[in-house]
Design a protein around this motif. Structure first.
Motif, short mmCIF file in Angstrom:
data_model
loop_
_atom_site.label_atom_id
_atom_site.label_comp_id
_atom_site.label_asym_id
_atom_site.label_seq_id
_atom_site.Cartn_x
_atom_site.Cartn_y
_atom_site.Cartn_z
N ILE A 36 12.97 2.57 -15.36
CA ILE A 36 12.28 1.64 -14.48
C ILE A 36 12.45 2.08 -13.05
N ASP A 37 11.36 2.08 -12.29
CA ASP A 37 11.42 2.35 -10.86
C ASP A 37 10.47 1.38 -10.17
N VAL A 38 11.05 0.36 -9.52
CA VAL A 38 10.27 -0.62 -8.77
C VAL A 38 10.68 -0.60 -7.30
N SER A 39 11.15 0.54 -6.82
CA SER A 39 11.64 0.68 -5.45
C SER A 39 10.52 0.45 -4.44
N GLU A 40 10.93 0.14 -3.22
CA GLU A 40 10.02 -0.03 -2.09
C GLU A 40 8.93 -1.06 -2.37
N ASN A 41 9.39 -2.26 -2.72
CA ASN A 41 8.52 -3.41 -2.85
C ASN A 41 9.19 -4.57 -2.10
N LEU A 42 8.79 -5.79 -2.41
CA LEU A 42 9.38 -6.98 -1.78
C LEU A 42 9.92 -7.92 -2.85
N LEU A 43 10.44 -7.33 -3.92
CA LEU A 43 10.90 -8.12 -5.07
C LEU A 43 12.15 -8.92 -4.74
N THR A 44 12.27 -10.08 -5.35
CA THR A 44 13.43 -10.95 -5.16
C THR A 44 14.06 -11.27 -6.52
N GLY A 45 15.15 -12.04 -6.46
CA GLY A 45 15.79 -12.46 -7.70
C GLY A 45 16.73 -11.42 -8.26
N PRO A 46 17.28 -11.66 -9.44
CA PRO A 46 18.31 -10.79 -10.02
C PRO A 46 17.73 -9.59 -10.77
N ILE A 47 18.62 -8.65 -11.09
CA ILE A 47 18.28 -7.50 -11.92
C ILE A 47 18.22 -7.95 -13.37
N PRO A 48 17.15 -7.64 -14.10
CA PRO A 48 17.10 -7.99 -15.53
C PRO A 48 18.31 -7.38 -16.26
N PRO A 49 19.00 -8.15 -17.10
CA PRO A 49 20.28 -7.68 -17.64
C PRO A 49 20.22 -6.80 -18.88
#
Length: 981
Positions: free
Chosen positions: A335-348
């Motif tokens: 998974i690579d979702v870098s350089e966005n504006l995502l919030t919340g926790p890391i899926p475990p």
């Protein structure tokens, strides 16, 4: 005539005809064998005239004995194809020569192969255009991908091929053409592969007519506009690849109808809108939409996808949380979702099945702790969550993951220690943990993670002593421990880190002397011990270093500043040490003559005594070394050498070997030496001598050669350099004349560059100032060399280490691109992307995406070349103390372009006023080249064009009006830079 007699007559007639048919077809096959005879392939052992041709390897016959199929793919064949002769096989319905090394023109008339249903000439090295094949109306499979053909493709030939099931024409350098209408009429197509074949314009709505399509690949072209909504008709589609185009707009309504889609890649475009349509594609296995402008939330439905194993959404504008069940159903990989504006926790649970290799979420707004489940993810290779708002302690097991090569947790709010588990991280090469609240002592076990090449722990709360065993990290190149509370002395063992180039321990509580062993580090170029409690004298051994940055300010150092360090380049490097004295630096007290004399006398006596002892001991050693050197020279001549010429040679093997001796040595590297060879003819060459044995642990010495930079190369670099350079012919690429190899070592013979490198001329040399016209010509020449590598070579070559020290200058200051030890030829089936887990290149020149993604392309060279242009304009090195901590020339310039006045201040003061406007034109191009997103950078072909348009307006001493050229430059939208933005 009776029926019986008629049948007998026909039978006898056929018996008479068949021998003629077999005889003719045998002759055709033997002619084919002759044209491919240089292959030396065992496939032709059975091709002898005394045997039945139907028993030939690769040949299938009809019941009447005529040739039906020729299947010779994957047979390592070389040579040319006699197509006109082959097409005389009138019953031939399959012709397959894919995956060989066939070459030459595809001459001859394929139209005679009227019964052909299967044609595969792909993955070869043909040249020229592909012939017209209008008569092949029965053709069902056409594979020409990566065949080497070019020019205008005969698209109209496809009109009659209504039975085509597979059409594969990608990875060929055809002339640019709009999407051909003939293709969208082939309604039986199951596979359509048109990637990287110079298509341009819009994807036509008619693509929706191809309802049988299972695989549609249109990547790496110049397609623009929106994805047509008709694409939703392709309900059987299994794979859709549209990456590396210029597509805009939203995913069309109805995209959700692609219910069979498993692999979707539309990365590196300009697509926008939300991803709601993707939420219906429940069979997805891989989803790659990185480097676009998508916004909104990641669809919650992705967390339910049972088969999803690869998700790449980096560099978009996505918001909200990630689905917490993401990746928990399948054997998730990446998974690579870098350089966005995502919030919340890391899926475990993404590593629930124990198969995950990469977790990359840097530069978002994620919160919460790192889930403890990842401490048991033994397959993890890259763990990057930097620049978020994560908290808590790092689960202990993460420090010791056995396969992880990058841990990047910098710029968060983590607390707690680095645990002893780190001794298990045998593959860990890079640790980024700066700007957190980590604390405790650095465990001694860190020295057992022997793969380290970079450690950044700056701006934390670490305390205690730096482990004395840290010198065991033989590959360490960067160690940043500044802004902590480390105490005690600086370990002497750091002098064993022979690859160390950047050492920063500023603003700690370190005490004691500076180890003299640091003076033996051959590659150290940045040393910062400022704001500590260091005492005693400055070791004279530091004078042997070639430091770009030296900062020893605000310590308790005493004694005389070594004269070799009392130079303008280190002005301000010693402030805040009241106990220091100097004869050369005016703001320090002058050293006492008496004390200095007494010290000098004592030192002289001591040196004399020690020198005498050393002389007595070293005499026999010198005799031994001299004898060994002679034996080495003699052994070179006694070895069995294999010479492979790549150009016409004007010398013999012995002339080169005779010159490989100590007096001709001009540089040393980790695995070999570089020699300047002057022949009796007056011709000069540079010879790189490479040892083929493993060089781990060998003493490395900074290369002083201007020939091929600092890297002499290991055997894999030798292979890379030979593979690349032996086949390249360009005036701006260094010439490789030959390789001379033996069992133990290898020699590469290059043209000699008497004016060294661009780095030397810009940053070190006082002998020859480069005026602007010379700088401009060097920029243009070097850009043309890179353009050839990217666009003019058979397959694109990514250099991967473009920098000013790898741009060499001949006697006329004409540039050559050199040092191909890191070069990689882009494989066509990789879509122009290079997957690598090793970050190659040089600090200050490395493109930002190279730090967090395995997928790179030629745009990393464009970025590095942009840095070189900035060097030419500013005269600055890529990294200078004045840029500030963690900043390079790209960041520095971006902060400076606030007004026209500030832009002019960037230009090198050595460039005359009359040329400053011209220099700014080049600076504009440099800024385009160093855009953060690779898709926004121009190609090298565009860079050459822009540089040529930026030609200096002062020619032959006459200043001409610049209005026209300036307007021409600024009229093209893609070349504009708004200095006041």
């Amino acid at each position: 005539m009776s029926t019986a007699n008629s049948s007998l007559f026909l039978f006898l007639l056929l018996l008479a005809i068949f021998p003629c048919i077999k005889s003719d077809e045998l002759e055709i096959l033997l002619k084919l064998k002759t044209s491919l005879q240089q292959s030396n392939s065992a496939v032709f052992n059975s091709w002898v005239s005394s045997k039945n041709l139907c028993n030939f390897t690769g040949i299938t016959c009809n019941s009447d004995g005529t040739v039906k199929e020729i299947e010779l793919s994957h047979q390592k064949l070389t040579g040319t194809l006699p197509l006109a002769s082959i097409c005389q096989l009138q019953s031939l319905d399959k012709l397959s020569f894919g995956f060989n090394s066939l070459y030459g023109l595809l001459s001859g008339d394929l139209n005679n192969c009227v019964k052909l249903q299967y044609l595969d000439l792909g993955n070869n090295m043909f040249t020229g255009s592909f012939p017209i094949i209008s008569s092949l109306s029965e053709l069902r499979y056409l594979y020409l991908n990566n065949s080497g053909v070019s020019g205008v493709f005969p698209w109209k030939s496809l009109e009659n091929m209504t039975n085509l099931v597979s059409l594969s024409l990608g990875d060929n350098h055809f002339d640019p053409t709009p999407f051909p209408n003939e293709v969208v009429k082939l309604t039986q197509l199951s596979l359509l592969y048109l990637s990287n074949c110079s298509l341009e314009g819009r994807i036509p709505p008619g693509i929706g007519n191809l309802t049988e399509l299972v695989n549609l690949e249109l990547s790496t072209n110049n397609l623009f506009g929106e994805i047509p909504s008709e694409i939703g008709n392709l309900k059987r589609l299994w794979q859709l690849e549209l990456y590396y185009n210029q597509l805009t707009g939203k995913l069309p309504v109805g995209f959700r109808n692609l219910s069979s889609l498993q692999n979707f890649d539309a990365s590196t475009n300009m697509l926008e809108g939300d991803l709601s349509e993707v939420g219906f594609l429940s069979n997805l296995v891989t989803l790659q939409l990185f480097e676009n402008q998508f916004s909104g939330e990641v669809p919650a439905e992705l967390g339910k996808f049972q088969n999803l194993v690869n998700l790449s959404l980096y560099t978009n504008k996505l918001t909200g949380p990630l689905p917490q069940e993401l990746g928990s159903w399948a054997e998730f990989d990446f998974i690579d979702v870098s350089e966005n504006l995502l919030t919340g926790p890391i899926p475990p649970d993404m590593c629930k099945r124990g198969t995950m290799r990469g977790l990359l979420m840097l530069q978002n707004k994620l919160t919460g702790e790192i889930p403890s489940s990842y401490a048991n993810c033994l397959t993890l290779e890259r763990f990057r969550v930097s620049n978020n708002s994560l908290t808590g302690t790092v689960p202990a097991g993460i420090w010791g993951l056995p396969k992880v090569n990058i841990i990047d947790i910098a710029m968060n709010q983590f607390e707690g220690p680095i645990t002893r588990d780190i001794e298990n991280a045998k593959a860990l090469g890079q640790l980024y943990a700066g700007n957190n609240r980590l604390s405790g002592e650095l465990p001694e076990e860190i020295s057992k993670a022997t793969s380290f090449d970079l450690i950044e722990l700056n701006n934390n709360l670490f305390s205690g002593k730096i482990p004395a065993s840290i010198g065991e990290l033989k590959h360490l190149s960067s160690l940043k421990l500044q802004n902590n509370m480390f105490s005690g002395s600086i370990p002497e063992s750091l002098g064993l880190c022979r690859s160390l180039s950047d050492l920063n321990m500023a603003r700690n509580l370190l005490s004691g002397p500076i180890p003299s062993t640091l003076g033996s580090l051959p590659t150290l170029n940045s040393l910062n011990f400022s704001d500590n409690k260091l005492s005693d004298v400055i070791p004279k051994s530091l004078a042997s270093l070639k430091l770009v940055i030296l900062d020893l300010t605000n310590n308790r150092l005493t004694g005389q500043i070594p004269e070799s360090l009392s130079i303008e380049a280190y002005n301000g490097s010693f402030a805040g040490n009241p106990g220091l004295c100097s004869q050369n630096i005016s703001y320090f007290k002058r050293c006492s003559r008496d004390s200095r004399i007494s010290k000098d006398v004592f030192t002289l006596i001591l040196c004399f005594a020690v020198g005498t002892m050393i002389l007595l001991v070293s005499l026999p050693i010198c005799f031994y070394l001299k004898k060994r050197e002679k034996d080495h020279d003699r052994s070179l001549k006694e070895e069995s050498w294999d010479v492979k010429p790549f150009r016409e040679l004007m010398f013999s093997e012995n002339e080169i070997l005779d010159s490989i001796k100590q007096e001709n040595l001009i540089g040393k590297g980790g695995s070999g030496n570089v020699y300047r060879v002057a022949l009796s003819s007056g011709k000069e060459f540079a010879v790189k001598h490479i040892w083929n044995t493993d060089t781990n642990g060998r003493k490395k010495i900074r290369s002083t050669t201007p020939i091929l930079g600092k890297r002499a190369g290991k055997s894999k670099e030798f292979d890379a350099e030979v593979q690349t350079l032996s086949s390249i012919r360009h005036v701006n690429v260094v010439k490789l004349y030959c390789s001379i190899t033996s069992e133990d070592s290898s020699l590469l013979v290059y043209e000699y560059m008497p004016n060294g490198s661009l780095w030397d001329r810009l940053h070190y040399s006082n002998k020859m100032e480069l005026d602007w016209e010379n700088r401009y010509e060097i920029a243009v020449g070097a850009s043309k060399g890179l353009e050839y590598l990217h666009h003019g070579y058979e397959r694109p070559v990514i250099h991967r280490d473009v920098k000013s020290s790898n741009i060499l200058l001949d006697e006329f200051l004409k540039p050559r691109i050199a040092d191909f030890g890191l070069a990689k030829i882009v494989q066509a089936n990789n879509g122009g992307k290079d997957s690598t887990h090793v970050i190659a290149g040089t600090l200050g020149y490395i493109a930002p995406e190279y730090g967090y993604t395995c997928k790179v392309n030629e745009k990393i060279d464009v970025y590095s070349f942009g840095v070189v242009l900035m060097e030419l304009v500013t005269g600055k090195r890529p990294i200078e103390p004045e840029f500030g901590e963690n900043k390079d020339i790209v960041n520095w310039i971006s902060c400076k372009i606030t007004s026209r006045k500030s832009v002019l201040s960037i230009v090198d003061s050595r460039i005359p006023e009359v040329f400053k406007e011209d220099a700014i034109k080049v600076l504009r191009i440099a800024i385009l080249c160093t855009a953060r997103q690779p898709a926004l950078r121009p190609t090298m072909r565009s860079v050459v064009q822009m540089l040529e348009e930026a030609e200096p307006c002062k020619l032959m001493g006459v200043l001409i009006s610049k209005d026209d050229s300036t307007k021409k430059m600024e009229s093209k939208e893609h070349k504009k830079v708004n200095w006041d933005a």
